[in-house]
Design a protein around this motif. Structure first.
Motif, short mmCIF file in Angstrom:
data_model
loop_
_atom_site.label_atom_id
_atom_site.label_comp_id
_atom_site.label_asym_id
_atom_site.label_seq_id
_atom_site.Cartn_x
_atom_site.Cartn_y
_atom_site.Cartn_z
N MET A 1 0.82 -1.23 -0.19
CA MET A 1 -0.08 0.10 0.17
C MET A 1 0.81 1.44 0.03
SD MET A 1 -3.22 -0.84 -0.10
CE MET A 1 -4.39 0.20 0.64
N GLU A 2 2.09 1.31 0.84
CA GLU A 2 2.75 2.18 0.62
C GLU A 2 3.47 2.75 -0.70
OE1 GLU A 2 6.94 3.84 2.54
OE2 GLU A 2 6.33 1.98 3.07
N PHE A 3 3.91 1.96 -1.62
CA PHE A 3 4.00 2.43 -2.97
C PHE A 3 2.78 2.93 -3.62
CE2 PHE A 3 4.58 1.62 -7.26
CZ PHE A 3 5.78 2.27 -7.62
N LEU A 4 1.77 2.39 -3.35
CA LEU A 4 0.46 3.05 -4.10
C LEU A 4 0.12 4.52 -3.70
CD1 LEU A 4 -1.58 -0.15 -4.43
CD2 LEU A 4 -0.38 0.76 -6.22
N GLN A 6 2.14 6.54 -1.69
CA GLN A 6 3.10 7.51 -1.72
C GLN A 6 4.11 7.41 -3.12
OE1 GLN A 6 5.22 7.30 1.92
NE2 GLN A 6 3.18 7.26 3.04
N GLY A 7 4.11 6.49 -3.72
CA GLY A 7 4.86 6.42 -4.93
C GLY A 7 6.35 5.86 -4.44
N ARG A 8 6.39 5.56 -3.48
CA ARG A 8 7.75 4.90 -2.90
C ARG A 8 7.65 4.03 -1.58
NH1 ARG A 8 9.59 7.72 1.73
NH2 ARG A 8 7.99 9.29 2.36
N VAL A 9 8.60 3.35 -1.33
CA VAL A 9 8.72 2.66 -0.35
C VAL A 9 9.89 2.81 0.83
CG1 VAL A 9 8.90 -0.13 0.36
CG2 VAL A 9 7.56 0.63 -1.64
N GLN A 10 9.79 3.26 1.74
CA GLN A 10 10.90 3.63 2.88
C GLN A 10 11.79 2.91 3.10
OE1 GLN A 10 10.87 6.98 3.76
NE2 GLN A 10 13.08 6.38 4.41
N ALA A 11 11.15 1.55 3.31
CA ALA A 11 12.33 0.35 3.65
C ALA A 11 13.44 0.27 2.52
CB ALA A 11 11.59 -0.94 3.80
N LEU A 12 12.87 0.36 1.37
CA LEU A 12 13.80 0.16 0.06
C LEU A 12 14.62 1.44 0.15
CD1 LEU A 12 15.04 -1.06 -2.25
CD2 LEU A 12 12.83 -0.10 -3.78
#
Length: 70
Positions: A1-4, A6-12
């Motif tokens: 859901m985070e990618f959808l 915010q358009g990014r993944v904080q862990a990555l």
């Protein structure tokens, strides 16, 4: 859901921040995989393709265990 959302993944992004960007560039070199990239980074402190090329020309890379003149 985070990618959808915010358009990014904080862990990555956090993981990418731990390693120099030049290491990912080294992975594009044929037959130079993750283990070899990790070895030159840990053993020689190399972080860019240019540094790798210089170290190879000086014979420092060939001196590492598992590496040769190739």
């Amino acid at each position: 859901m985070e990618f959808l959302d915010q358009g990014r993944v904080q862990a990555l992004e956090d993981l990418r921040a731990k390693f120099p960007a030049g290491l990912r560039e080294m992975l594009r070199i044929p037959e130079f995989g993750p283990k070899k990239v990790a070895a030159v980074w840990r053993e020689l402190g190399l972080e860019t393709v240019d540094q790798l090329e210089s170290a190879a020309r000086e014979g420092r890379v060939a001196a590492l265990k598992g590496f040769g003149k190739k």
